[in-house]
Design a protein around this motif. Sequence first.
Motif, PDB file in Angstrom:
ATOM      1  N   SER A 144      -2.227   7.444   2.570  1.00  0.00           N
ATOM      2  CA  SER A 144      -3.046   8.374   1.820  1.00  0.00           C
ATOM      3  C   SER A 144      -4.018   7.521   1.010  1.00  0.00           C
ATOM      4  CB  SER A 144      -2.185   9.276   0.933  1.00  0.00           C
ATOM      5  OG  SER A 144      -2.985  10.259   0.293  1.00  0.00           O
ATOM      6  N   THR A 145      -4.474   8.005  -0.101  1.00  0.00           N
ATOM      7  CA  THR A 145      -5.490   7.311  -0.874  1.00  0.00           C
ATOM      8  C   THR A 145      -5.354   7.620  -2.352  1.00  0.00           C
ATOM      9  OG1 THR A 145      -7.885   7.222  -1.324  1.00  0.00           O
ATOM     10  CG2 THR A 145      -7.038   9.237  -0.354  1.00  0.00           C
ATOM     11  N   GLY A 146      -5.767   6.682  -3.180  1.00  0.00           N
ATOM     12  CA  GLY A 146      -5.817   6.933  -4.613  1.00  0.00           C
ATOM     13  C   GLY A 146      -6.811   8.013  -4.980  1.00  0.00           C
ATOM     14  N   ASN A 147      -7.688   8.394  -4.026  1.00  0.00           N
ATOM     15  CA  ASN A 147      -8.662   9.448  -4.303  1.00  0.00           C
ATOM     16  C   ASN A 147      -8.023  10.805  -4.547  1.00  0.00           C
ATOM     17  OD1 ASN A 147     -10.353   7.417  -2.410  1.00  0.00           O
ATOM     18  ND2 ASN A 147     -11.750   8.519  -3.754  1.00  0.00           N
ATOM     19  N   VAL A 148      -6.728  10.956  -4.258  1.00  0.00           N
ATOM     20  CA  VAL A 148      -6.083  12.242  -4.560  1.00  0.00           C
ATOM     21  C   VAL A 148      -5.932  12.426  -6.072  1.00  0.00           C
ATOM     22  CG1 VAL A 148      -4.867  12.294  -2.367  1.00  0.00           C
ATOM     23  CG2 VAL A 148      -3.714  11.344  -4.390  1.00  0.00           C
ATOM     24  N   TYR A 149      -6.094  11.339  -6.829  1.00  0.00           N
ATOM     25  CA  TYR A 149      -6.022  11.419  -8.291  1.00  0.00           C
ATOM     26  C   TYR A 149      -7.426  11.637  -8.865  1.00  0.00           C
ATOM     27  CZ  TYR A 149      -1.454   9.039  -7.805  1.00  0.00           C
ATOM     28  OH  TYR A 149      -0.168   8.686  -7.467  1.00  0.00           O
ATOM     29  N   LEU A 176      -5.115  14.975   0.443  1.00  0.00           N
ATOM     30  CA  LEU A 176      -3.992  15.629  -0.208  1.00  0.00           C
ATOM     31  C   LEU A 176      -3.356  16.635   0.751  1.00  0.00           C
ATOM     32  CD1 LEU A 176      -2.249  16.004  -2.703  1.00  0.00           C
ATOM     33  CD2 LEU A 176      -3.902  17.694  -3.538  1.00  0.00           C
ATOM     34  N   GLY A 177      -4.204  17.299   1.563  1.00  0.00           N
ATOM     35  CA  GLY A 177      -3.684  18.188   2.593  1.00  0.00           C
ATOM     36  C   GLY A 177      -2.772  17.448   3.559  1.00  0.00           C
ATOM     37  N   ARG A 178      -3.156  16.240   3.943  1.00  0.00           N
ATOM     38  CA  ARG A 178      -2.314  15.412   4.812  1.00  0.00           C
ATOM     39  C   ARG A 178      -0.950  15.184   4.171  1.00  0.00           C
ATOM     40  NH1 ARG A 178      -4.677   9.977   4.643  1.00  0.00           N
ATOM     41  NH2 ARG A 178      -6.181  10.704   6.174  1.00  0.00           N
ATOM     42  N   GLU A 179      -0.953  14.829   2.900  1.00  0.00           N
ATOM     43  CA  GLU A 179       0.312  14.614   2.192  1.00  0.00           C
ATOM     44  C   GLU A 179       1.166  15.872   2.211  1.00  0.00           C
ATOM     45  OE1 GLU A 179       0.147  13.041  -1.707  1.00  0.00           O
ATOM     46  OE2 GLU A 179      -1.264  11.427  -1.240  1.00  0.00           O
ATOM     47  N   ARG A 180       0.533  17.007   1.937  1.00  0.00           N
ATOM     48  CA  ARG A 180       1.288  18.261   1.854  1.00  0.00           C
ATOM     49  C   ARG A 180       1.886  18.641   3.217  1.00  0.00           C
ATOM     50  NH1 ARG A 180       1.357  17.208  -3.220  1.00  0.00           N
ATOM     51  NH2 ARG A 180       0.041  18.438  -4.635  1.00  0.00           N
ATOM     52  N   VAL A 181       1.152  18.384   4.287  1.00  0.00           N
ATOM     53  CA  VAL A 181       1.656  18.713   5.625  1.00  0.00           C
ATOM     54  C   VAL A 181       2.884  17.879   5.957  1.00  0.00           C
ATOM     55  CG1 VAL A 181       1.126  18.557   8.089  1.00  0.00           C
ATOM     56  CG2 VAL A 181      -0.528  19.579   6.525  1.00  0.00           C
ATOM     57  N   SER A 194       7.418   8.694   4.001  1.00  0.00           N
ATOM     58  CA  SER A 194       6.865   7.821   2.959  1.00  0.00           C
ATOM     59  C   SER A 194       5.363   8.063   2.890  1.00  0.00           C
ATOM     60  CB  SER A 194       7.108   6.341   3.273  1.00  0.00           C
ATOM     61  OG  SER A 194       8.463   6.002   3.185  1.00  0.00           O
ATOM     62  N   ILE A 195       4.828   8.162   1.680  1.00  0.00           N
ATOM     63  CA  ILE A 195       3.397   8.352   1.477  1.00  0.00           C
ATOM     64  C   ILE A 195       2.861   7.156   0.693  1.00  0.00           C
ATOM     65  CG2 ILE A 195       1.626   9.735   0.334  1.00  0.00           C
ATOM     66  CD1 ILE A 195       3.420  12.181   0.804  1.00  0.00           C
ATOM     67  N   ILE A 196       1.837   6.481   1.247  1.00  0.00           N
ATOM     68  CA  ILE A 196       1.263   5.293   0.626  1.00  0.00           C
ATOM     69  C   ILE A 196      -0.145   5.621   0.130  1.00  0.00           C
ATOM     70  CG2 ILE A 196       0.694   2.860   0.922  1.00  0.00           C
ATOM     71  CD1 ILE A 196       3.659   3.523   1.309  1.00  0.00           C
ATOM     72  N   ARG A 197      -0.305   5.666  -1.182  1.00  0.00           N
ATOM     73  CA  ARG A 197      -1.615   5.945  -1.786  1.00  0.00           C
ATOM     74  C   ARG A 197      -2.301   4.609  -2.090  1.00  0.00           C
ATOM     75  NH1 ARG A 197       0.555  10.781  -5.862  1.00  0.00           N
ATOM     76  NH2 ARG A 197       0.510  12.453  -4.283  1.00  0.00           N
ATOM     77  N   LEU A 198      -3.226   4.224  -1.226  1.00  0.00           N
ATOM     78  CA  LEU A 198      -3.855   2.901  -1.265  1.00  0.00           C
ATOM     79  C   LEU A 198      -5.256   2.948  -1.860  1.00  0.00           C
ATOM     80  CD1 LEU A 198      -3.994  -0.121  -0.285  1.00  0.00           C
ATOM     81  CD2 LEU A 198      -4.919   0.793   1.865  1.00  0.00           C
ATOM     82  N   ASN A 199      -5.552   1.968  -2.739  1.00  0.00           N
ATOM     83  CA  ASN A 199      -6.936   1.666  -3.125  1.00  0.00           C
ATOM     84  C   ASN A 199      -6.980   0.299  -3.837  1.00  0.00           C
ATOM     85  OD1 ASN A 199      -5.604   3.287  -5.385  1.00  0.00           O
ATOM     86  ND2 ASN A 199      -7.454   2.699  -6.463  1.00  0.00           N
ATOM     87  N   TYR A 200      -7.799  -0.604  -3.486  1.00  0.00           N
ATOM     88  CA  TYR A 200      -8.537  -0.760  -2.238  1.00  0.00           C
ATOM     89  C   TYR A 200      -8.095  -2.077  -1.622  1.00  0.00           C
ATOM     90  CZ  TYR A 200     -12.036   2.832  -3.395  1.00  0.00           C
ATOM     91  OH  TYR A 200     -12.679   3.999  -3.679  1.00  0.00           O
ATOM     92  N   ALA A 201      -7.845  -2.113  -0.301  1.00  0.00           N
ATOM     93  CA  ALA A 201      -7.444  -3.348   0.366  1.00  0.00           C
ATOM     94  C   ALA A 201      -8.677  -4.152   0.760  1.00  0.00           C
ATOM     95  CB  ALA A 201      -6.608  -3.034   1.615  1.00  0.00           C
TER      96      ALA A 201
END
Length: 340
Positions: A144-149, A176-181, A194-201
């Motif tokens: 996922s991404t830190g952009n959900v915050y 965020l929809g991906r996470e919810r699904v 497991s959900i990985i909220r990444l920013n930035y590699a």
Amino acid sequence: MFTSEAELEARLTAPSQALIDDMAKSSGDLMILGAGGKMGPTMAVLARRAMNEAGRASDKVIAVSRWSDPRQAQILEDQGVEIVAADLLGDMDFAELPDADDVLFMVGAKFGSASQPSWAWAVNAVMPDRVARRYRDSRITTFSTGNVYPLVPVTSTGTTEESAVGPVGEYAMSCLGRERVFSHSALTRDTPVSIIRLNYAADLRYGVLYDIADPIMRGEPVDLTTGHVNVVWQGYANEVTLRSMAHASKDVFTLNLTGPEILSVEKIATRLAEGLGKEVTFTGEAGGPCLLSDASKCFDMFGYPDVSAGQLIDWQADWLARGLPTSGKPTKFAVRDGKF
């Protein structure tokens, strides 16, 4: 410092003993969906090398992508990764995909999501439902991404996994929809997730540091409107992702993945300019809220990155000074309205 892509690839795909030890505790095949992206190839080779050293040479690493670059597919195949060519957004029957004990979902639509929001939702939220149904009995780890915050003040320590989400724009909302699904699959089918909220590699060929260096090399000012960022070495991001697979749970394991520092864009630019032997100028004014994550949980579980932010900045400057290859894929980290 690195003198070639081969040296960089070797460093990015060298497993730590901690990863090898974690891999030795599991068994079964690993499938990576979307393995042809920026992080996918090094992720696949790292997994293959770690599994080999963990005594799991007979377990497969299966890399799934359209493989628009056949050369990249051949490189992975030469490293012992099994290649599957598939258009996951097409009309294919997902039952045709190989079985796997672990599934790593790396497919994502970001750039163009503002102009084609339906496409972003199809990739980021609809496709995960097809994956979740097909692999209901597997362990699923999804990026996922830190952009959900929401954006937060630079005086904060950043958002934690317990912070309220606040996605801005179609890309962030669809992620965020991906996470919810996937979370729904955990709730209704007991699928470990497991959900990985990444920013930035960053891996020197692309990333926030390259994006900051680019205007310096072109003699243009660096915009400070987005004045602070998180950055993490891609080798560490890959390692943590693979180690996180063991923590997949029907209660859903969620992890912020980024570097430990809140970095000043102005200071990054100044250090990059010194390494490049160039002058740097600035435009815009820093101080507003930014996309910042607190990855304390990650460090408690997996340790700190083995490459510091300072070392990464110096590597980036040296890489560009040598004229080594770049991907031409910007992060657009400075976007503040969610329109990618």
